[in-house]
Design a protein around this motif. Structure first.
Motif, PDB file in Angstrom:
ATOM      1  N   VAL A 125       0.859  -1.182   0.000  1.00 55.48           N
ATOM      2  CA  VAL A 125       0.000   0.000   0.000  1.00 55.48           C
ATOM      3  C   VAL A 125       0.893   1.229   0.000  1.00 55.48           C
ATOM      4  O   VAL A 125       2.050   1.172   0.441  1.00 55.48           O
ATOM      5  CB  VAL A 125      -0.938   0.034   1.230  1.00 55.48           C
ATOM      6  CG1 VAL A 125      -1.915  -1.116   1.193  1.00 55.48           C
ATOM      7  CG2 VAL A 125      -0.138   0.047   2.524  1.00 55.48           C
ATOM      8  N   SER A 126       0.365   2.344  -0.519  1.00 52.00           N
ATOM      9  CA  SER A 126       1.062   3.626  -0.411  1.00 52.00           C
ATOM     10  C   SER A 126       0.659   4.278   0.908  1.00 52.00           C
ATOM     11  O   SER A 126      -0.496   4.189   1.336  1.00 52.00           O
ATOM     12  CB  SER A 126       0.692   4.542  -1.580  1.00 52.00           C
ATOM     13  OG  SER A 126       1.165   4.006  -2.797  1.00 52.00           O
ATOM     14  N   LEU A 127       1.620   4.926   1.547  1.00 54.32           N
ATOM     15  CA  LEU A 127       1.386   5.492   2.865  1.00 54.32           C
ATOM     16  C   LEU A 127       2.036   6.869   2.940  1.00 54.32           C
ATOM     17  O   LEU A 127       3.227   7.007   2.649  1.00 54.32           O
ATOM     18  CB  LEU A 127       1.987   4.563   3.924  1.00 54.32           C
ATOM     19  CG  LEU A 127       1.591   4.787   5.380  1.00 54.32           C
ATOM     20  CD1 LEU A 127       0.112   4.541   5.574  1.00 54.32           C
ATOM     21  CD2 LEU A 127       2.407   3.860   6.280  1.00 54.32           C
ATOM     22  N   ASP A 128       1.248   7.878   3.289  1.00 58.52           N
ATOM     23  CA  ASP A 128       1.768   9.233   3.486  1.00 58.52           C
ATOM     24  C   ASP A 128       1.694   9.562   4.973  1.00 58.52           C
ATOM     25  O   ASP A 128       0.604   9.597   5.551  1.00 58.52           O
ATOM     26  CB  ASP A 128       0.958  10.245   2.679  1.00 58.52           C
ATOM     27  CG  ASP A 128       1.146  10.070   1.184  1.00 58.52           C
ATOM     28  OD1 ASP A 128       2.263  10.304   0.699  1.00 58.52           O
ATOM     29  OD2 ASP A 128       0.178   9.679   0.512  1.00 58.52           O
ATOM     30  N   ILE A 129       2.862   9.791   5.576  1.00 52.18           N
ATOM     31  CA  ILE A 129       2.935  10.064   7.002  1.00 52.18           C
ATOM     32  C   ILE A 129       3.257  11.547   7.195  1.00 52.18           C
ATOM     33  O   ILE A 129       4.245  12.046   6.646  1.00 52.18           O
ATOM     34  CB  ILE A 129       4.012   9.182   7.669  1.00 52.18           C
ATOM     35  CG1 ILE A 129       3.653   7.702   7.490  1.00 52.18           C
ATOM     36  CG2 ILE A 129       4.153   9.523   9.148  1.00 52.18           C
ATOM     37  CD1 ILE A 129       4.699   6.754   8.026  1.00 52.18           C
ATOM     38  N   THR A 130       2.422  12.233   7.920  1.00 53.55           N
ATOM     39  CA  THR A 130       2.647  13.653   8.201  1.00 53.55           C
ATOM     40  C   THR A 130       3.107  13.828   9.643  1.00 53.55           C
ATOM     41  O   THR A 130       4.247  14.145   9.920  1.00 53.55           O
ATOM     42  CB  THR A 130       1.373  14.467   7.931  1.00 53.55           C
ATOM     43  OG1 THR A 130       0.277  13.891   8.659  1.00 53.55           O
ATOM     44  CG2 THR A 130       1.044  14.466   6.449  1.00 53.55           C
ATOM     45  N   GLY A 147       2.102  12.244  13.894  1.00 53.12           N
ATOM     46  CA  GLY A 147       1.283  11.360  14.696  1.00 53.12           C
ATOM     47  C   GLY A 147       1.365   9.921  14.227  1.00 53.12           C
ATOM     48  O   GLY A 147       1.871   9.609  13.145  1.00 53.12           O
ATOM     49  N   ASP A 148       0.863   9.013  15.062  1.00 53.70           N
ATOM     50  CA  ASP A 148       0.907   7.589  14.754  1.00 53.70           C
ATOM     51  C   ASP A 148      -0.101   7.235  13.658  1.00 53.70           C
ATOM     52  O   ASP A 148      -1.144   7.876  13.503  1.00 53.70           O
ATOM     53  CB  ASP A 148       0.583   6.767  16.007  1.00 53.70           C
ATOM     54  CG  ASP A 148       1.638   6.933  17.091  1.00 53.70           C
ATOM     55  OD1 ASP A 148       2.752   7.385  16.751  1.00 53.70           O
ATOM     56  OD2 ASP A 148       1.345   6.624  18.263  1.00 53.70           O
ATOM     57  N   VAL A 149       0.231   6.200  12.906  1.00 47.77           N
ATOM     58  CA  VAL A 149      -0.665   5.649  11.892  1.00 47.77           C
ATOM     59  C   VAL A 149      -1.050   4.250  12.344  1.00 47.77           C
ATOM     60  O   VAL A 149      -0.173   3.396  12.532  1.00 47.77           O
ATOM     61  CB  VAL A 149       0.014   5.602  10.507  1.00 47.77           C
ATOM     62  CG1 VAL A 149      -0.930   5.004   9.472  1.00 47.77           C
ATOM     63  CG2 VAL A 149       0.462   6.991  10.079  1.00 47.77           C
ATOM     64  N   ARG A 150      -2.311   3.997  12.506  1.00 44.35           N
ATOM     65  CA  ARG A 150      -2.766   2.721  13.058  1.00 44.35           C
ATOM     66  C   ARG A 150      -3.697   2.000  12.087  1.00 44.35           C
ATOM     67  O   ARG A 150      -4.273   2.588  11.179  1.00 44.35           O
ATOM     68  CB  ARG A 150      -3.486   2.945  14.390  1.00 44.35           C
ATOM     69  CG  ARG A 150      -2.613   3.624  15.444  1.00 44.35           C
ATOM     70  CD  ARG A 150      -3.308   3.668  16.797  1.00 44.35           C
ATOM     71  NE  ARG A 150      -2.504   4.367  17.793  1.00 44.35           N
ATOM     72  CZ  ARG A 150      -1.498   3.820  18.457  1.00 44.35           C
ATOM     73  NH1 ARG A 150      -1.201   2.547  18.250  1.00 44.35           N
ATOM     74  NH2 ARG A 150      -0.809   4.532  19.339  1.00 44.35           N
ATOM     75  N   ASN A 151      -3.805   0.692  12.326  1.00 46.03           N
ATOM     76  CA  ASN A 151      -4.758  -0.169  11.612  1.00 46.03           C
ATOM     77  C   ASN A 151      -4.556  -0.144  10.101  1.00 46.03           C
ATOM     78  O   ASN A 151      -5.516  -0.118   9.323  1.00 46.03           O
ATOM     79  CB  ASN A 151      -6.198   0.230  11.954  1.00 46.03           C
ATOM     80  CG  ASN A 151      -6.499   0.122  13.437  1.00 46.03           C
ATOM     81  OD1 ASN A 151      -6.064  -0.830  14.090  1.00 46.03           O
ATOM     82  ND2 ASN A 151      -7.204   1.098  13.980  1.00 46.03           N
ATOM     83  N   VAL A 152      -3.291  -0.142   9.688  1.00 46.48           N
ATOM     84  CA  VAL A 152      -2.993  -0.243   8.256  1.00 46.48           C
ATOM     85  C   VAL A 152      -3.238  -1.686   7.810  1.00 46.48           C
ATOM     86  O   VAL A 152      -2.754  -2.630   8.440  1.00 46.48           O
ATOM     87  CB  VAL A 152      -1.536   0.160   7.972  1.00 46.48           C
ATOM     88  CG1 VAL A 152      -1.234  -0.008   6.482  1.00 46.48           C
ATOM     89  CG2 VAL A 152      -1.291   1.593   8.410  1.00 46.48           C
TER      90      VAL A 152
END
Length: 397
Positions: free
Chosen positions: A167-172, A174-179
């Motif tokens: 998957v593509s993921l853009d992180i700005t 804060g945490d990223v959950r449930n990917v």
């Protein structure tokens, strides 16, 4: 894992499955070559031969970490005694060639979408028995998140392959959950390599099917499927539903890839869409081809010896067999042989990263320095090049 991803993944792949002619470091092929040797043998080999352009340069601690990571990916479990360069334990006594039990036998890899990002920015983490994963300390940015599950299947000319999803993921911030990453099951792909008008051995021919979306990230290797062509030209392997670029290597000297077809359709760019079906792949080799020779001069008009000269298709086609490099000779001379008819650009670099020159975006500022040549079958034109200075290359990064 960090030492391996930084120093080794560029050739052997982030999942240790090898890229093009680089050897597989996990699985049956690795165990067949190294299983009866010792841990010290592997560490000593790494120190004496790797990386190829600067053997022994990584320091003993990094070589031990790389060896330990290779053993771990072949099923070794952590022990109570630290690995040393003198350890004479047989590799087969602690490694099986299969991922260690207790998890799903796979890993999740975080990869920057920027093809020129430092290898140190890659991260890996194992997939747990429940299919979950966690990564910490990830900087903001644009990434691919790739899941490579345990190997399954195999076939004539192809070893067991991993099921892969991404998957593509853009992180700005804060945490990223449930990917959630869906892993695509593998399907059988068959094909044949033939020779136009003559007979030659095909044992050296290899095909690496590389996910097209990841092809620009030089040396990643995750999701690559490497296929050895049989003596009769046939091959069969397992590929997940995806779009792939085929990277062809090991073509016999004096031959070139004349045509690539799939399901009766011409596939000049060697890009195959296997998302819904997997039509047979047919490659035709031919003897001869064009050649392009020339020489390189530096800013003082002197021959530039030992510099990297690269050839790429002017059309922008991403086929790796049409991206060729060599070092200039003592008098600045070079010669590319067995080229298919077409138009090419040739560059001469004072200093360039191993794979950066394959990236069209990287090359764009230097197109004025290139020589552009169109060749027909059996043509042999010559071109003179000016050396691109390393200071100018550094400014573009």
């Amino acid at each position: 894992a960090t030492a391996y991803q930084t120093s080794c993944a560029g050739c052997h792949g982030a999942d240790l499955k090898g890229i093009a002619s680089a050897s597989e470091l996990a699985g049956g092929l690795f165990m067949g070559g190294w299983g009866n040797r010792t841990a010290a043998d592997l560490v000593g080999f790494l120190q004496g031969a790797m990386p190829p352009n600067n053997p022994g340069s990584l320091g003993e601690a990094n070589y031990l970490n790389i060896a330990a990571y290779i053993f771990q990916q072949n099923g070794a479990r952590p022990g109570t005694v630290a690995l040393t360069a003198q350890n004479t334990t047989g590799i087969r006594t602690f490694a099986t060639g299969q991922p260690a039990q207790g998890g799903r036998g796979g890993q999740v890899i975080l990869v920057p979408r920027d093809p020129l990002a430092p290898r140190a920015d890659f991260q890996t983490t194992p997939i747990s028995a429940t299919g979950s994963f966690e990564m910490n300390g990830v900087a903001a940015g644009a990434y691919y998140l790739i899941a490579a599950a345990a190997p399954s299947g195999g076939g004539r000319g192809g070893a067991a392959q991993r099921s892969v999803g991404r998957v593509s993921l853009d992180i700005t911030r804060g945490d990223v959950r449930n990917v959630s990453i869906r892993v695509n099951p593998a399907a059988t792909v068959t094909g044949k390599v033939s020779v136009d008008g003559t007979n030659t051995s095909l044992n050296s021919v290899r095909i690496a099917f590389v996910p097209a979306e990841l092809a620009g990230i030089g040396g990643l290797g995750v999701g690559n499927v490497n296929v050895q062509v049989q003596a009769d030209g046939m091959f069969q392997t397992q590929l997940p539903a995806d779009v792939f670029n085929a990277e062809i290597s090991g073509v016999p000297p004096g031959y070139y890839v004349k045509s690539i077809r799939s399901g009766g359709r011409d596939v000049t760019d060697a890009t195959f869409d296997f998302t819904s079906s997997a039509a047979p792949v047919d490659l035709v080799l031919a003897v001869g081809g064009a050649s392009i020779s020339g020489s390189v001069k530096n800013a003082n008009g002197e021959p530039a010896a030992g510099v990297r000269v690269t050839l790429v298709p002017a059309s922008g086609v991403s086929r790796r067999d049409l991206h060729v490099s060599m070092n200039s000779g003592d008098n600045g001379e070079f010669a590319f042989k067995a080229l298919p008819p077409g138009e090419y650009q040739i560059f001469a670099w004072q200093e360039v990263d191993a794979t950066a020159w394959m990236d069209a975006i990287f090359r764009k500022p230097f197109e004025g320095w290139s020589g552009k040549v169109r060749v027909d079958a059996n043509a042999a034109p010559s071109v003179e090049l000016n050396l691109i200075p390393k200071a100018l290359i550094a400014q573009s990064r």
